[in-house]
Write a protein that holds these residues in place. Sequence first.
Motif, mmCIF file in Angstrom:
data_model
loop_
_atom_site.group_PDB
_atom_site.id
_atom_site.type_symbol
_atom_site.label_atom_id
_atom_site.label_comp_id
_atom_site.label_asym_id
_atom_site.label_seq_id
_atom_site.Cartn_x
_atom_site.Cartn_y
_atom_site.Cartn_z
ATOM 1 N N VAL A 161 0.871 -1.174 0.000
ATOM 2 C CA VAL A 161 0.000 0.000 0.000
ATOM 3 C C VAL A 161 0.903 1.218 0.000
ATOM 4 C CG1 VAL A 161 -1.865 1.210 1.166
ATOM 5 C CG2 VAL A 161 -1.738 -1.292 1.286
ATOM 6 N N ILE A 162 0.815 2.021 -1.064
ATOM 7 C CA ILE A 162 1.730 3.146 -1.272
ATOM 8 C C ILE A 162 0.925 4.436 -1.314
ATOM 9 C CG2 ILE A 162 3.476 4.140 -2.800
ATOM 10 C CD1 ILE A 162 3.857 1.249 -3.923
ATOM 11 N N GLY A 163 1.251 5.335 -0.398
ATOM 12 C CA GLY A 163 0.607 6.641 -0.353
ATOM 13 C C GLY A 163 1.634 7.690 0.016
ATOM 14 N N GLY A 164 1.209 8.649 0.813
ATOM 15 C CA GLY A 164 2.142 9.680 1.235
ATOM 16 C C GLY A 164 1.628 11.092 1.040
ATOM 17 N N GLY A 165 0.378 11.224 0.642
ATOM 18 C CA GLY A 165 -0.212 12.561 0.541
ATOM 19 C C GLY A 165 -0.162 13.192 -0.834
ATOM 20 N N LEU A 166 0.240 12.454 -1.847
ATOM 21 C CA LEU A 166 0.162 12.995 -3.210
ATOM 22 C C LEU A 166 -1.304 13.218 -3.569
ATOM 23 C CD1 LEU A 166 2.876 10.761 -4.875
ATOM 24 C CD2 LEU A 166 3.034 13.227 -4.496
ATOM 25 N N GLN A 167 -1.586 14.364 -4.218
ATOM 26 C CA GLN A 167 -2.965 14.807 -4.366
ATOM 27 C C GLN A 167 -3.535 14.637 -5.773
ATOM 28 O OE1 GLN A 167 -4.886 16.105 -1.567
ATOM 29 N NE2 GLN A 167 -3.143 14.904 -0.775
ATOM 30 N N GLY A 168 -4.767 14.128 -5.799
ATOM 31 C CA GLY A 168 -5.551 14.118 -7.019
ATOM 32 C C GLY A 168 -6.484 15.322 -7.026
ATOM 33 N N ALA A 169 -7.636 15.167 -7.662
ATOM 34 C CA ALA A 169 -8.609 16.258 -7.749
ATOM 35 C C ALA A 169 -9.900 15.849 -7.060
ATOM 36 C CB ALA A 169 -8.879 16.603 -9.209
ATOM 37 N N ALA A 170 -10.552 16.817 -6.404
ATOM 38 C CA ALA A 170 -11.796 16.551 -5.694
ATOM 39 C C ALA A 170 -12.881 17.512 -6.149
ATOM 40 C CB ALA A 170 -11.579 16.694 -4.189
ATOM 41 N N ASP A 171 -14.093 16.989 -6.265
ATOM 42 C CA ASP A 171 -15.264 17.781 -6.646
ATOM 43 C C ASP A 171 -16.323 17.563 -5.565
ATOM 44 O OD1 ASP A 171 -17.685 18.733 -7.721
ATOM 45 O OD2 ASP A 171 -17.017 18.341 -9.777
ATOM 46 N N LEU A 172 -16.497 18.544 -4.677
ATOM 47 C CA LEU A 172 -17.443 18.381 -3.580
ATOM 48 C C LEU A 172 -18.885 18.290 -4.065
ATOM 49 C CD1 LEU A 172 -16.115 20.795 -0.795
ATOM 50 C CD2 LEU A 172 -15.967 18.310 -0.880
ATOM 51 N N ASP A 173 -19.221 19.057 -5.072
ATOM 52 C CA ASP A 173 -20.601 19.075 -5.542
ATOM 53 C C ASP A 173 -21.012 17.719 -6.121
ATOM 54 O OD1 ASP A 173 -21.029 21.726 -4.809
ATOM 55 O OD2 ASP A 173 -20.195 22.472 -6.697
ATOM 56 N N ARG A 174 -20.111 17.091 -6.856
ATOM 57 C CA ARG A 174 -20.416 15.792 -7.475
ATOM 58 C C ARG A 174 -20.028 14.624 -6.572
ATOM 59 N NH1 ARG A 174 -17.599 15.635 -13.102
ATOM 60 N NH2 ARG A 174 -18.969 13.821 -13.392
ATOM 61 N N GLU A 175 -19.373 14.938 -5.455
ATOM 62 C CA GLU A 175 -18.916 13.911 -4.504
ATOM 63 C C GLU A 175 -18.015 12.889 -5.194
ATOM 64 O OE1 GLU A 175 -21.994 12.216 -2.072
ATOM 65 O OE2 GLU A 175 -23.153 14.074 -2.076
ATOM 66 N N ARG A 176 -17.121 13.400 -6.007
ATOM 67 C CA ARG A 176 -16.208 12.526 -6.747
ATOM 68 C C ARG A 176 -14.786 13.038 -6.660
ATOM 69 N NH1 ARG A 176 -19.385 11.325 -12.495
ATOM 70 N NH2 ARG A 176 -21.221 10.297 -11.578
ATOM 71 N N SER A 177 -13.845 12.120 -6.775
ATOM 72 C CA SER A 177 -12.438 12.489 -6.835
ATOM 73 C C SER A 177 -11.777 11.667 -7.931
ATOM 74 C CB SER A 177 -11.740 12.235 -5.487
ATOM 75 O OG SER A 177 -11.893 10.889 -5.076
ATOM 76 N N SER A 178 -10.636 12.161 -8.400
ATOM 77 C CA SER A 178 -9.965 11.469 -9.502
ATOM 78 C C SER A 178 -8.458 11.450 -9.273
ATOM 79 C CB SER A 178 -10.285 12.146 -10.842
ATOM 80 O OG SER A 178 -9.914 13.514 -10.808
ATOM 81 N N VAL A 179 -7.811 10.454 -9.862
ATOM 82 C CA VAL A 179 -6.376 10.238 -9.707
ATOM 83 C C VAL A 179 -5.613 11.040 -10.749
ATOM 84 C CG1 VAL A 179 -4.546 8.503 -9.883
ATOM 85 C CG2 VAL A 179 -6.683 7.959 -8.691
ATOM 86 N N ASN A 180 -4.523 11.666 -10.318
ATOM 87 C CA ASN A 180 -3.583 12.326 -11.221
ATOM 88 C C ASN A 180 -2.387 11.390 -11.367
ATOM 89 O OD1 ASN A 180 -1.361 13.831 -12.205
ATOM 90 N ND2 ASN A 180 -2.215 15.737 -11.431
#
Length: 376
Positions: A258-277
């Motif tokens: 499991v690899i993370g560390g706080g790298l950021q994708g995009a978030a859309d609060l209105d659509r309640e969706r997020s996406s990977v960069n």
Amino acid sequence: MSTEAFDVAVVGGGLHGLSAALHLARAGRRVAVIERRWTGRHASGATAAGVRTLGRDIAEIPISLEAMAMWHKIADIVGDPCGFHAHGQLRVAETAEHMPALLQREAKIRALGCTHEEIIDAAELRRLVPALSPHCVGALVARRDGAADPHRTILAFRRACEAENVAIVEDCGVEAVDRQGNDWLLVCGQRRFRAPVVVNAAGAWAARLAALFGDEITLGVRASMMIVTERLAPLLAPVVSVVGRALSFKQSDQGTLVIGGGLQGAADLDRERSSVNFSELAKGARAASDLFPAVRGVRIARCWTGIEAQTRDHLPVIGASPNAPGLFHAFGFSGHGFQLVPVVGAILTDLVVEGTTRREIAAFAPRRLMQERVAA
């Protein structure tokens, strides 16, 4: 249209909402958890589930240490060990130039009278993590830290709530609120809930909920990304991060990395969706392969991101509303709230039942993030 009455309405079915509901129910309160989607839908279900005292903001250390003691008896609290293993967490120095920052951190922690963070040399680092690249020179370690299984934890807290007769109401979003005597009326589509106390644990949407009560709180959003690989033979036990790079690296019970560390994708609060960069996410994969040469060429099974709240000082909001009687906030954990889950529920119960808490929470006061009201 009938109205359902409770002592406390907790808005938000993530782990902090469930923890608050559990503790309040055990204190004798009739509690409802009101969740727009389903329990653990957003941040709680997308977390890497690190159980970490290592590197905490100084203001968080007292409650983090208490939370760690609770994690070490988590099965007594929720009836399940939640997949928690205390194999430690390390912050690795790749070069000698990285060591002074770690030494300064250890000295700062010791000056506070704490001993949970400890400098180790290359030999001890190699003993703890044999698979680590030989170029690494030392680390800061918190030996009682570890990680848990997020989905098992969500289920355990939910089951514990249900055993205490907490009403968990899903597919039910709060659309409006009204003050009626000493109670709050929460309007949720065709349903109505009435309670003198409301806990705002709505995560990334918490500022919007707060605004319905008249609390204007500045809040940002995160979309931290994660990678999970195919299953491998045992490679490491502790959770590993590294100075100067965005990396959190661990191996699950199933053998996946499991690899993370706080790298950021995009978030859309209105659509309640997020996406990977994916170009950003590649930085995490590169850091992992640099630190652990054995994982080069390992296949990625899936990637994801979740939506969570982030405050400007990266400290959570925990405390009573200064404007709305009976409203209590618990949100804005900014990517490091999982470990605090058990103690935050206890803090909220103190505030609701006793009107105060012995825990040190002044740094988390909602007022610090609230917009100044302009006199008419």
